[in-house]
Design an enzyme around this catalytic site. Structure first.
Site, PDB file in Angstrom:
ATOM      1  N   ASP A 155     -20.861  25.839  -1.561  1.00 51.97           N
ATOM      2  CA  ASP A 155     -20.815  26.134  -0.124  1.00 51.97           C
ATOM      3  C   ASP A 155     -20.620  27.636   0.084  1.00 51.97           C
ATOM      4  O   ASP A 155     -19.625  28.070   0.648  1.00 51.97           O
ATOM      5  CB  ASP A 155     -19.681  25.340   0.549  1.00 51.97           C
ATOM      6  CG  ASP A 155     -18.322  25.591  -0.078  1.00 51.97           C
ATOM      7  OD1 ASP A 155     -18.263  26.087  -1.228  1.00 51.97           O
ATOM      8  OD2 ASP A 155     -17.297  25.309   0.573  1.00 51.97           O
ATOM      9  N   ASP A 199     -18.437  31.557  -4.411  1.00 49.85           N
ATOM     10  CA  ASP A 199     -19.638  30.790  -4.801  1.00 49.85           C
ATOM     11  C   ASP A 199     -20.789  31.734  -5.128  1.00 49.85           C
ATOM     12  O   ASP A 199     -21.541  31.517  -6.080  1.00 49.85           O
ATOM     13  CB  ASP A 199     -20.095  29.873  -3.661  1.00 49.85           C
ATOM     14  CG  ASP A 199     -19.019  28.933  -3.173  1.00 49.85           C
ATOM     15  OD1 ASP A 199     -19.045  27.757  -3.555  1.00 49.85           O
ATOM     16  OD2 ASP A 199     -18.176  29.379  -2.377  1.00 49.85           O
ATOM     17  N   ASN A 250     -17.192  26.045   3.292  1.00 50.38           N
ATOM     18  CA  ASN A 250     -16.645  27.299   3.805  1.00 50.38           C
ATOM     19  C   ASN A 250     -17.170  27.618   5.192  1.00 50.38           C
ATOM     20  O   ASN A 250     -16.437  28.113   6.052  1.00 50.38           O
ATOM     21  CB  ASN A 250     -16.973  28.438   2.844  1.00 50.38           C
ATOM     22  CG  ASN A 250     -16.194  28.334   1.547  1.00 50.38           C
ATOM     23  OD1 ASN A 250     -15.037  27.944   1.540  1.00 50.38           O
ATOM     24  ND2 ASN A 250     -16.848  28.660   0.441  1.00 50.38           N
ATOM     25  N   THR A 276     -18.808  23.567  -6.617  1.00 54.12           N
ATOM     26  CA  THR A 276     -17.741  24.515  -6.284  1.00 54.12           C
ATOM     27  C   THR A 276     -17.368  24.418  -4.807  1.00 54.12           C
ATOM     28  O   THR A 276     -16.865  25.380  -4.224  1.00 54.12           O
ATOM     29  CB  THR A 276     -18.162  25.955  -6.634  1.00 54.12           C
ATOM     30  OG1 THR A 276     -19.407  26.264  -5.986  1.00 54.12           O
ATOM     31  CG2 THR A 276     -18.316  26.125  -8.136  1.00 54.12           C
ATOM     32  N   PHE A 282      -8.555  23.115  -0.410  1.00 48.89           N
ATOM     33  CA  PHE A 282      -9.597  23.014   0.617  1.00 48.89           C
ATOM     34  C   PHE A 282     -10.752  22.112   0.198  1.00 48.89           C
ATOM     35  O   PHE A 282     -11.172  21.227   0.960  1.00 48.89           O
ATOM     36  CB  PHE A 282     -10.112  24.417   0.961  1.00 48.89           C
ATOM     37  CG  PHE A 282     -11.217  24.423   1.973  1.00 48.89           C
ATOM     38  CD1 PHE A 282     -10.958  24.257   3.329  1.00 48.89           C
ATOM     39  CD2 PHE A 282     -12.541  24.623   1.584  1.00 48.89           C
ATOM     40  CE1 PHE A 282     -11.974  24.268   4.272  1.00 48.89           C
ATOM     41  CE2 PHE A 282     -13.567  24.643   2.521  1.00 48.89           C
ATOM     42  CZ  PHE A 282     -13.284  24.462   3.866  1.00 48.89           C
ATOM     43  N   ASN A 283     -11.344  22.323  -0.973  1.00 51.87           N
ATOM     44  CA  ASN A 283     -12.522  21.547  -1.363  1.00 51.87           C
ATOM     45  C   ASN A 283     -12.216  20.057  -1.450  1.00 51.87           C
ATOM     46  O   ASN A 283     -13.038  19.220  -1.077  1.00 51.87           O
ATOM     47  CB  ASN A 283     -13.071  22.035  -2.708  1.00 51.87           C
ATOM     48  CG  ASN A 283     -13.749  23.372  -2.609  1.00 51.87           C
ATOM     49  OD1 ASN A 283     -14.114  23.826  -1.528  1.00 51.87           O
ATOM     50  ND2 ASN A 283     -13.910  24.044  -3.741  1.00 51.87           N
ATOM     51  N   HIS A 291     -12.126  31.867  -7.617  1.00 47.83           N
ATOM     52  CA  HIS A 291     -12.065  30.452  -7.981  1.00 47.83           C
ATOM     53  C   HIS A 291     -13.337  29.984  -8.701  1.00 47.83           C
ATOM     54  O   HIS A 291     -13.313  29.527  -9.836  1.00 47.83           O
ATOM     55  CB  HIS A 291     -11.898  29.591  -6.718  1.00 47.83           C
ATOM     56  CG  HIS A 291     -10.783  29.990  -5.819  1.00 47.83           C
ATOM     57  ND1 HIS A 291      -9.470  29.654  -6.056  1.00 47.83           N
ATOM     58  CD2 HIS A 291     -10.791  30.687  -4.652  1.00 47.83           C
ATOM     59  CE1 HIS A 291      -8.710  30.117  -5.082  1.00 47.83           C
ATOM     60  NE2 HIS A 291      -9.487  30.744  -4.221  1.00 47.83           N
ATOM     61  N   ASP A 292     -14.464  30.046  -7.982  1.00 47.21           N
ATOM     62  CA  ASP A 292     -15.667  29.314  -8.379  1.00 47.21           C
ATOM     63  C   ASP A 292     -16.329  29.796  -9.670  1.00 47.21           C
ATOM     64  O   ASP A 292     -16.825  28.965 -10.448  1.00 47.21           O
ATOM     65  CB  ASP A 292     -16.674  29.331  -7.233  1.00 47.21           C
ATOM     66  CG  ASP A 292     -16.149  28.630  -5.993  1.00 47.21           C
ATOM     67  OD1 ASP A 292     -15.187  27.849  -6.115  1.00 47.21           O
ATOM     68  OD2 ASP A 292     -16.685  28.878  -4.894  1.00 47.21           O
TER      69      ASP A 292
END
Length: 317
Positions: free
Chosen positions: A14, A19, A43, A127, A168-169, A247-248
Site C-alpha cells: 500500500d 513500501d 496507507n 507489506t 496498523f496493517n 518497516h517494509d
C-alpha cells in the site's frame, strides 16, 4: 522440482514511503525475480497506492506489471494513514508521473495465476493489509499448499502503533490476517518489535543521498533520502525518535540476506473480536498455549547491516 536461482516474488503493498523503498530494493537485487507488484488500500486509498507503485517503478524505468486489488477490508471499516504518509501517500520529494496504468486483472487473480504457473516457487511479500492474499486463498484454496512462503510486514510481538494493542496493517483487516495465519502456508512475520530496530537516522540517510552525487548517478539516492526525511517527521513528533523505521524493506532484505535477522517459531493468532484488542497479533513467545507454531517471527535485526545492504543496492539503480 527445479527452483530458480532468483526467488520469484510478488510485492503486495500500500505504497507508502517504506513500501516504495521496498519496491526499489527488490528491483535492485538479483536474488529476487519480481513477477509483479500488487496494490491494496492501506496507507492511502487504492487509487493512490496504485499510482504510487507505478510512480516508484517509473523512477527506475522498471516495466514490472502492477495489479490493483482490494479497496476495502473484508468486514471492518477502512482505515488510512495520511497523517503518516501525507495526502498522496508519498509526500516529500518531487516524483515522476507514471506513464502507464495498472493491468486489468485483479491483484488476487494475478496471485492465483502466478502461483499456479510456478507451484512451490512463489513467495508473497505483503507489506500492507493482507486482504489481497486472503482473497486469493479463499478464491483458490488449491494454491495454498503451492505458495512457497508469505513474508509479511505487520503485527507486533508487543505493543501496537495504531491502537495500544494493534499494528496498523493488522488492524486494517484483522480477518484477512487471521485467514493467512491459519492457512497452513509458511509465514514469516516482521512486526513492530523488529522493524522499530531499523530507524533511518540522519547518519544512515546521508550515504543514501550521497549516491546521487556520484558522476553519472541516478536521482534514486536523493529521492529515497527525501522520502525518509518526510517519513521521519511523524516519528519525531509521536515517539521522539531521530528518524522513521523502515518497516517494509525488511521483508525483501530477509530473503536477500537472512543472516541479518533472528527469527523465532511461534504460534500467532489475530484478535478479530471487535473489542479494544482487535487487530492484535497474539504471539506465543513462551509456548504457553500448547499450539504448534504457525509462523516464524522476526525478533532481532542487524540494523547497520541492513542499511549497508540497502545503500549498496540502491546504488545499482
Amino acid at each position: 522440482m527445479t527452483v530458480s536461482a532468483a526467488r520469484p516474488v510478488i510485492l503486495d503493498g500500500d505504497p507508502g514511503h517504506d513500501d516504495a523503498v521496498n519496491i526499489l530494493l527488490a528491483h535492485a537485487s538479483p536474488e529476487l525475480e519480481v513477477l509483479g507488484v500488487t496494490t491494496t488500500f492501506g496507507n492511502v486509498g487504492l487509487e493512490r497506492t496504485t499510482r504510487n507503485a507505478l510512480t516508484t517503478l517509473e523512477l527506475v524505468g522498471a516495466g514490472t506489471p502492477v495489479y490493483a486489488g482490494a479497496d476495502r477490508p473484508l468486514l471492518v471499516p477502512r482505515l488510512s494513514a495520511e497523517s503518516v504518509h501525507g495526502q498522496s501517500g508519498l509526500d516529500g520529494p518531487l516524483l515522476p508521473s507514471p506513464t502507464r496504468q495498472a493491468e486489468d486483472l485483479h491483484a488476487a487473480l494475478f496471485m492465483i495465476a502466478a502461483v499456479r504457473a510456478r507451484p512451490g516457487e512463489v513467495t508473497l511479500l505483503p507489506t500492507g493489509p493482507l486482504t489481497n492474499v486472503a482473497l486469493a486463498f479463499r478464491l483458490a484454496p488449491d494454491i495454498v499448499p503451492l505458495v512457497r512462503e508469505v513474508v509479511w510486514m505487520g503485527g507486533s510481538v508487543d505493543v501496537g502503533n495504531w491502537t495500544p494493542a494493534a499494528e496498523f496493517n493488522a488492524l486494517c483487516d484483522p480477518h484477512a490476517a487471521q485467514i493467512v495465519f491459519s492457512s497452513g502456508v509458511p509465514v514469516t512475520m516482521f512486526g513492530l518489535n523488529a522493524t522499530h530496530q531499523a530507524v533511518a537516522t540522519p547518519e544512515r540517510i546521508a550515504p543514501i543521498r550521497a549516491l546521487s552525487r556520484r558522476e553519472g548517478a541516478s536521482a534514486v539516492g536523493e529521492v529515497v533520502a527525501g522520502l525518509l526525511e518526510f517519513f521521519a517527521e511523524h516519528h519525531r513528533d509521536r515517539y521522539g525518535w531521530n528518524g522513521g523505521p523502515l518497516h517494509d524493506p525488511l521483508t525483501s532484505a530477509y530473503l536477500i540476506a537472512p543472516h541479518l535477522f533472528g527469527t523465532q517459531a511461534m504460534w500467532v493468532d489475530v484478535d478479530t473480536s471487535g473489542g479494544p484488542s482487535t487487530g492484535r497479533t497474539n504471539c506465543d513467545v513462551w509456548n504457553l498455549s500448547g499450539h504448534a507454531p504457525n509462523a516464524n517471527v522476526a525478533m532481532t535485526v542487524d540494523a547497520d547491516g541492513f542499511y549497508a545492504l540497502l545503500t549498496e543496492r540502491l546504488g545499482r539503480l
